[in-house]
Design a protein around this motif. Structure first.
Motif, short mmCIF file in Angstrom:
data_model
loop_
_atom_site.label_atom_id
_atom_site.label_comp_id
_atom_site.label_asym_id
_atom_site.label_seq_id
_atom_site.Cartn_x
_atom_site.Cartn_y
_atom_site.Cartn_z
N VAL A 1 -18.81 -55.51 39.51
CA VAL A 1 -19.42 -56.32 40.56
C VAL A 1 -20.88 -56.58 40.21
O VAL A 1 -21.63 -55.67 39.86
CB VAL A 1 -19.33 -55.60 41.94
N ASP A 2 -21.28 -57.84 40.30
CA ASP A 2 -22.68 -58.21 40.09
C ASP A 2 -23.39 -58.12 41.43
O ASP A 2 -23.31 -59.03 42.26
CB ASP A 2 -22.77 -59.62 39.50
N TRP A 3 -24.06 -57.00 41.68
CA TRP A 3 -24.66 -56.75 42.99
C TRP A 3 -25.82 -57.68 43.27
O TRP A 3 -26.15 -57.96 44.42
CB TRP A 3 -25.11 -55.29 43.09
N LYS A 4 -26.47 -58.21 42.23
CA LYS A 4 -27.58 -59.13 42.45
C LYS A 4 -27.10 -60.46 43.01
O LYS A 4 -27.82 -61.12 43.74
CB LYS A 4 -28.34 -59.36 41.14
N LYS A 5 -25.86 -60.86 42.69
CA LYS A 5 -25.31 -62.09 43.24
C LYS A 5 -25.07 -61.97 44.74
O LYS A 5 -25.09 -62.96 45.47
CB LYS A 5 -23.98 -62.42 42.57
N LEU A 6 -24.85 -60.74 45.22
CA LEU A 6 -24.54 -60.51 46.62
C LEU A 6 -25.78 -60.24 47.47
O LEU A 6 -25.66 -59.99 48.67
CB LEU A 6 -23.55 -59.34 46.75
N ASP A 7 -26.95 -60.29 46.86
CA ASP A 7 -28.18 -60.02 47.59
C ASP A 7 -28.50 -61.21 48.50
O ASP A 7 -28.69 -62.33 48.02
CB ASP A 7 -29.33 -59.81 46.60
N PRO A 8 -28.56 -61.00 49.83
CA PRO A 8 -28.78 -62.13 50.74
C PRO A 8 -30.18 -62.72 50.64
O PRO A 8 -30.41 -63.83 51.09
CB PRO A 8 -28.54 -61.53 52.13
#
Length: 126
Positions: free
Chosen positions: A61-68
């Motif tokens: 999972v690319d957690w930076k893509k999910l950063d609001p």
């Protein structure tokens, strides 16, 4: 961390020394150290549990893509309303919004002016 600088931590320590006294200070310092360790273990445990429940997908999972914080509503709407080909040629600069000449204030002002005018008369109406 939480906006605490060295000076603020030192000031809190000096106040704690005066309020608690030298007899009780080591006891409370040990309690604070245990609390910090428990919080750190709790955070690591939650991370490990998430990794166990998600399985091998957790590392993918690319957690930076999910950063609001990365989402700009203006950019999202602009992309939705315009063609993608037009956006490719544009640079990613932020521009200031131009005030709408028919903004909410002017619309209310015009509505008030229109309300004070007499209703139009139609001689052919029944």
């Amino acid at each position: 961390m939480f906006g605490l600088t060295f000076e603020k931590i030192l000031l809190i320590g000096i106040i704690a020394v005066f309020l608690l006294g030298p007899e009780r200070l080591p006891h409370y310092a040990a309690q604070l150290a245990r609390l910090v360790k428990q919080l750190r273990d709790l955070a690591n445990g939650a991370k490990d549990r998430m990794r166990d429940e998600m399985g091998p997908d957790f590392d993918d999972v690319d957690w930076k893509k999910l950063d609001p914080r990365q989402y700009d509503p203006r950019r999202i709407i602009r992309e939705a309303l315009t063609d993608e080909d037009e956006l490719k040629g544009q640079s990613a600069t932020v521009s200031r919004a131009v005030p709408n000449p028919d903004g909410a204030y002017l619309q209310r002002k015009r509505a008030k002016e229109a309300a004070t005018l007499p209703a139009p008369f139609d001689s052919e109406a029944t």
